[in-house]
Design a protein around this motif. Structure first.
Motif, mmCIF file in Angstrom:
data_model
loop_
_atom_site.group_PDB
_atom_site.id
_atom_site.type_symbol
_atom_site.label_atom_id
_atom_site.label_comp_id
_atom_site.label_asym_id
_atom_site.label_seq_id
_atom_site.Cartn_x
_atom_site.Cartn_y
_atom_site.Cartn_z
ATOM 1 N N TRP B 5 0.824 -1.211 0.000
ATOM 2 C CA TRP B 5 0.000 0.000 0.000
ATOM 3 C C TRP B 5 0.853 1.253 0.000
ATOM 4 O O TRP B 5 0.382 2.353 0.068
ATOM 5 N N THR B 23 -3.427 -3.563 -9.716
ATOM 6 C CA THR B 23 -4.538 -3.150 -8.855
ATOM 7 C C THR B 23 -5.295 -2.011 -9.501
ATOM 8 O O THR B 23 -6.518 -2.014 -9.582
ATOM 9 N N LYS B 26 -7.328 -3.110 -12.380
ATOM 10 C CA LYS B 26 -8.493 -3.885 -11.946
ATOM 11 C C LYS B 26 -9.614 -2.940 -11.484
ATOM 12 O O LYS B 26 -10.775 -3.095 -11.853
ATOM 13 N N VAL B 27 -9.221 -1.966 -10.720
ATOM 14 C CA VAL B 27 -10.200 -1.005 -10.206
ATOM 15 C C VAL B 27 -10.870 -0.290 -11.361
ATOM 16 O O VAL B 27 -12.086 -0.138 -11.400
ATOM 17 N N ASN B 30 -13.284 -2.427 -13.213
ATOM 18 C CA ASN B 30 -14.555 -2.524 -12.493
ATOM 19 C C ASN B 30 -15.387 -1.280 -12.701
ATOM 20 O O ASN B 30 -16.572 -1.348 -12.972
ATOM 21 N N ARG B 34 -18.934 -1.145 -14.776
ATOM 22 C CA ARG B 34 -20.136 -0.634 -14.145
ATOM 23 C C ARG B 34 -20.792 0.444 -15.007
ATOM 24 O O ARG B 34 -21.982 0.611 -15.017
ATOM 25 N N ASP B 170 -13.236 8.748 0.777
ATOM 26 C CA ASP B 170 -14.153 8.627 -0.362
ATOM 27 C C ASP B 170 -13.522 9.123 -1.661
ATOM 28 O O ASP B 170 -13.676 8.503 -2.710
ATOM 29 N N ALA B 172 -10.320 9.255 -2.383
ATOM 30 C CA ALA B 172 -9.271 8.321 -2.789
ATOM 31 C C ALA B 172 -9.880 7.063 -3.409
ATOM 32 O O ALA B 172 -9.403 6.564 -4.428
ATOM 33 N N ILE B 173 -10.940 6.595 -2.792
ATOM 34 C CA ILE B 173 -11.606 5.398 -3.298
ATOM 35 C C ILE B 173 -12.206 5.684 -4.678
ATOM 36 O O ILE B 173 -12.058 4.916 -5.616
ATOM 37 N N GLY B 176 -9.778 5.688 -7.488
ATOM 38 C CA GLY B 176 -9.097 4.408 -7.704
ATOM 39 C C GLY B 176 -7.721 4.300 -7.081
ATOM 40 O O GLY B 176 -6.889 3.528 -7.523
ATOM 41 N N VAL B 177 -7.465 5.085 -6.039
ATOM 42 C CA VAL B 177 -6.149 5.006 -5.404
ATOM 43 C C VAL B 177 -6.020 3.687 -4.643
ATOM 44 O O VAL B 177 -6.886 3.348 -3.852
ATOM 45 N N SER B 178 -4.965 2.947 -4.938
ATOM 46 C CA SER B 178 -4.726 1.694 -4.222
ATOM 47 C C SER B 178 -3.508 1.807 -3.328
ATOM 48 O O SER B 178 -3.500 1.330 -2.212
#
Lengths: 622, 214
Positions: B5, B23, B26-27, B30, B34, B170, B172-173, B176-178
């Motif tokens: 991380w 990662t 992949k994000v 997705n 969607r 929120d 960061a999510i 797409g921050v991994s």
């Protein structure tokens, strides 16, 4: 039980029945011997439907139920079937409904109306494992997680006890303490350490194993450095869990969940905003939090393990109250940092663990400067001076006499056990049974509560292990059974574990005490030995303190039913033997195993002395 | 585990890049799935995909609130490259020195909340580098000041928004921050470039130059 005459009783019964109807997708009031009931239940089994059958002939007040059902539905006979809160009727009605499709309609109507397939309450090891597995199997899953701050205001991120205030920081701080010992040992191995530095005031000279004060190795430990490093690592783990949920398409909401209906929860976030979510199934994985003493000053002035790992200052002279593994581990590493540590014990050390091992681990701590106040319980804690840390006065009384003692400490750490977080999540709205004494949730061997659509995993389970890997395994397998056609159930037998006391204690299977209870002394053979790890020989410490013991069942081919190890790297040693025990290892198989030399674990391949023989067990050479 | 991380040294970057690349892709996949996009896994299409995904995301979060009327960073009004009429606000009567001081101050700023991000990043007339960082991340503490220096060198042609991923999870999510540090470049509300992990001064300078189109 006599017929109910008064209205209150009647209303209670009515609401009990209504709760059953509301909380079960399929509810069957049945009698165990009735062939029509069997027929209906077989139909549901065939349809692979979860149903709750209440056998009215097997419960005490069955007739009252039947009378009330008559009043509620106009039907007295059994089976009396409800689907999604709708009264279907008896056997014939149900079979007919199945034939004409109305049964399916009834079933579908509700299922589609839920927001989620699965809502998991609690974002700890068990909850996260289960939600991720469910999402991977294509289900719409949500995790609701919220950390209620401690009385001291400590709070933390996603991941539950283990990651934030349990296994992870505990082991890192245990490692910190062991490095301290390693620095002492290093001198004996020839490392020359600059001794001009000053030891910090709060640190006292270490005692050697004979109790005399040895030369002080003037190395200082900096609490803040350790605490920050540990917190940073935990921060990265919290983030990792959050990302994993996103990547696995699990909806995560940081909010406190409370049931308001059997299929509906209210989620309150930290700003007090309420949101409502419904789901077909629920998993309760809320875990436990430290118990307080209920004495004056406990919540105001004392801390628990929830606070310790992120304490903004070095705790200084510390009193640990309790003799749980949390107490001994925390007391152990604090002493290892060079702090003055006292452990106040009401009765025994490590309840539930092998008592011989527990006492040996305790003795080792005592020899290394941890003071034990045995058979005392605290009665009040007062603040003498505020500060970081301040000064506290603890008053305690003897459990055997009227004697009252007082002591002064900088920090008082309470570690007297943990309580399941099941009392403030609205379980009464669902009908989930909770042990009223312990708050624990009894579940079937498939982690199902008495309410069929609600499951539970982790520390809140009654009579199960409170261990992270157990919760993870149970959660994952549960999701696979619910959504992946899995059959495997979590095996709670022969679970290996380790207590990270300064001298670590690893075990798997039964304690000697419990084995005697179950099998009788005459049917057991206990093999044991003291040993001296090679790495302790040069520094010349802890000779004949490490101890290995196995308990074998004479009635079953000398199968190993208890494994106990007190020594360095106990976790690493015990893990492999855990597998051996899963495979049903016998004494003979251990004897036929070739040891790895020179190690500590090899002792288990050469155990010869039985406890019953009273033979010599002190170690001697190669 | 932690290193997954927290992208650190350059020498080991290859392995980590692969990991974060995986990662991140992949994000994105997705996110795209969607929103109805198909996914072609290639580096060439990555940039395009990231653009489209974020345009979509950004649109979804584009809300007009009263806060949108709040004044933009003072620096903007004095930036030579800026022709916008939407940037008025600072009274012309104020002294130039004050404005210059603000200019330096505003080259990099901490994001306060989602609305703040909307105003100062998404609706910014200037390209913005968003530095997703965390308190617990060692490499972030090295990259942050370096990036700040690189941004300051551009004399107001680019700004830098600092987002603490624990305070603004929120965001960061959503982006797409991994792993941290992750730096994304946004222009006109669209993500135009990004990198994960640490870079040296020269690399940063060329990254920043590319963003402002030098």
């Amino acid at each position: 039980m006599p017929p109910i005459e008064n209205d209150t009783g009647k209303n209670d019964l009515k609401s009990q029945i209504q709760l059953l109807i509301d909380s079960n997708q399929v509810m069957v009031f049945s009698k165990s011997y009735c062939p029509y009931c069997v027929k209906v239940k077989d139909l549901f089994k065939e349809l692979k439907l979860e149903f709750n059958a209440m056998e009215l002939d097997l419960i005490e007040d069955g007739t009252n139920y039947q009378d009330m059902l008559l009043e509620m539905t106009g039907q007295k006979s059994v089976p009396n079937v409800f689907i999604n809160k709708t009264h279907v009727g008896g056997c014939d009605n149900t079979l007919q409904a199945h034939k004409d499709g109305s049964l399916q309609q009834l079933l579908c109507a509700e299922t589609e109306a839920y927001d989620y397939d699965l809502i998991v309450i609690g974002g700890g090891s068990g909850g996260l494992a289960c939600s991720k597995e469910a999402a991977a199997l294509g289900k719409k899953a949500m995790v609701l997680d919220y950390v209620v701050p401690t009385p001291k205001g400590t709070t933390w991120g996603l991941g539950g006890t283990c990651v934030n205030v349990g296994c992870i920081p505990k082991k890192l701080m245990h490692q910190t303490a062991m490095l301290g010992t390693a620095i002492q040992d290093a001198r004996k191995f020839g490392w020359e350490i600059d001794e001009k530095g000053e030891a910090s005031e709060q640190q006292r000279p270490r005692r050697s194993r004979r109790g005399d004060i040895g030369p002080v190795c003037r190395v200082k430990h900096n609490w803040d450095t350790m605490k920050d490093a540990v917190s940073n690592y935990i921060g990265s783990l919290n983030w990792g869990y959050r990302v994993a949920l996103r990547d696995k398409n699990v909806n995560y909401v940081n909010a406190y969940a409370e049931f308001i209906e059997p299929h509906k929860v209210k989620a309150t976030n930290k700003r007090g905003k309420e949101t409502f979510y419904t789901a077909e199934k629920f998993i309760i994985a809320t875990g436990e939090r430290p118990r307080y003493l209920g004495i004056p000053g406990d919540k105001e002035f004392c801390i628990t393990s929830d606070d310790l790992f992120s304490l903004p200052h070095c705790p200084g002279k510390t009193l640990v109250i309790g003799a749980s593994y949390v107490a001994l581990e925390c007391g152990g590493f604090l002493a290892g940092l060079g702090l003055d540590v006292t452990v106040m014990v009401r009765s025994i050390l490590l309840r539930g663990f092998d008592q011989e091992m527990a006492n040996r681990a305790g003795e080792h701590m005592e020899e290394h400067g941890v003071k034990f106040l045995r058979k005392y319980v605290p009665i009040k804690v007062e603040e003498l001076e505020a500060g970081s840390p301040g000064r506290l006065k603890v008053t305690a009384k003897s459990t055997e006499s009227d004697e009252v003692i007082e002591g002064e400490y900088n920090t008082v750490l309470i570690a007297v056990g943990r309580d399941a977080c099941t009392d403030k999540i609205g379980l009464d709205k669902t009908g989930v049974k909770v042990n009223p004494k312990t708050g624990k949730v009894p579940v079937s061997d498939e982690e199902q509560t008495n309410v069929p659509h609600i499951y539970a995993v982790g520390d809140i389970l009654e009579g199960k292990w409170e261990l992270t890997p157990v919760a993870i395994q149970a959660g994952r397998l549960l999701a696979r059974r619910l959504y992946g056609g899995g059959k495997l159930k979590c095996d709670y037998i022969n679970v290996p574990t380790t207590v990270f006391t300064p001298l670590e204690y690893g075990c798997c299977g039964l304690s000697e005490d419990r084995a005697i209870e179950l099998y009788g002394q005459e049917n057991l053979e206990v093999f044991h030995s003291l040993f001296w790890p090679l790495e302790f020989t040069v520094p010349n410490r802890d000779n004949n303190k490490c101890y290995a013991k196995i308990i074998c069942n004479k009635l079953d081919n000398d199968r190993v039913i208890g494994f106990h190890y007190l020594g360095p790297n106990a976790g690493e040693v015990t893990q492999g033997f855990g597998t051996a025990m899963k495979c049903g290892a016998t004494k003979e198989q251990l004897d036929n195993t070739i040891g790895i030399h020179p190690t500590c674990a090899e002792i288990f391949t050469t155990l010869e002395v039985t406890k019953s023989s009273g033979g010599e067990i002190t170690a001697s050479g190669c | 585990m932690s290193m997954r991380w927290c992208s650190s040294t350059q020498t080991k970057n290859l392995e980590r890049w692969t990991l974060s690349w995986r990662t991140a892709s992949k994000v994105l996949r997705n996110a795209l799935l969607r929103t109805g996009f198909t996914w072609h896994f290639s580096k060439q299409s990555f940039l395009l995909s990231i653009l489209m995904a974020h345009r979509l995301l950004v649109r979804r979060f584009w809300t007009l609130s009263s806060k949108d009327l709040r004044c933009l960073p003072v620096s903007s009004s004095f930036s030579t490259s800026l022709q916008s009429s939407r940037v008025p606000v600072l009274s012309r009567s104020r002294s130039r020195s004050l404005a210059l001081a603000s200019l330096r101050q505003a080259a990099s700023f901490n994001i306060q909340d989602h609305d703040d991000f909307d105003v100062r990043v998404i609706k910014s007339e200037l390209p913005v580098l968003v530095d997703f960082h965390a308190q617990w991340c060692g490499p972030c503490k090295i990259l942050g000041p370096r990036l700040e220096k690189a941004v300051a060198k551009q004399n107001g042609k680019v700004t830098m928004a600092k987002v603490d991923i624990d305070d603004h999870t929120d965001l960061a999510i959503e982006y797409g921050v991994s792993a941290v540090p992750t730096v994304i470049a946004i222009r006109g509300g669209d993500v135009i470039d990004h990198f994960v992990g640490i870079k040296d001064d020269d690399e940063l300078e060329s990254f920043v130059s590319k963003i402002i189109g030098k």
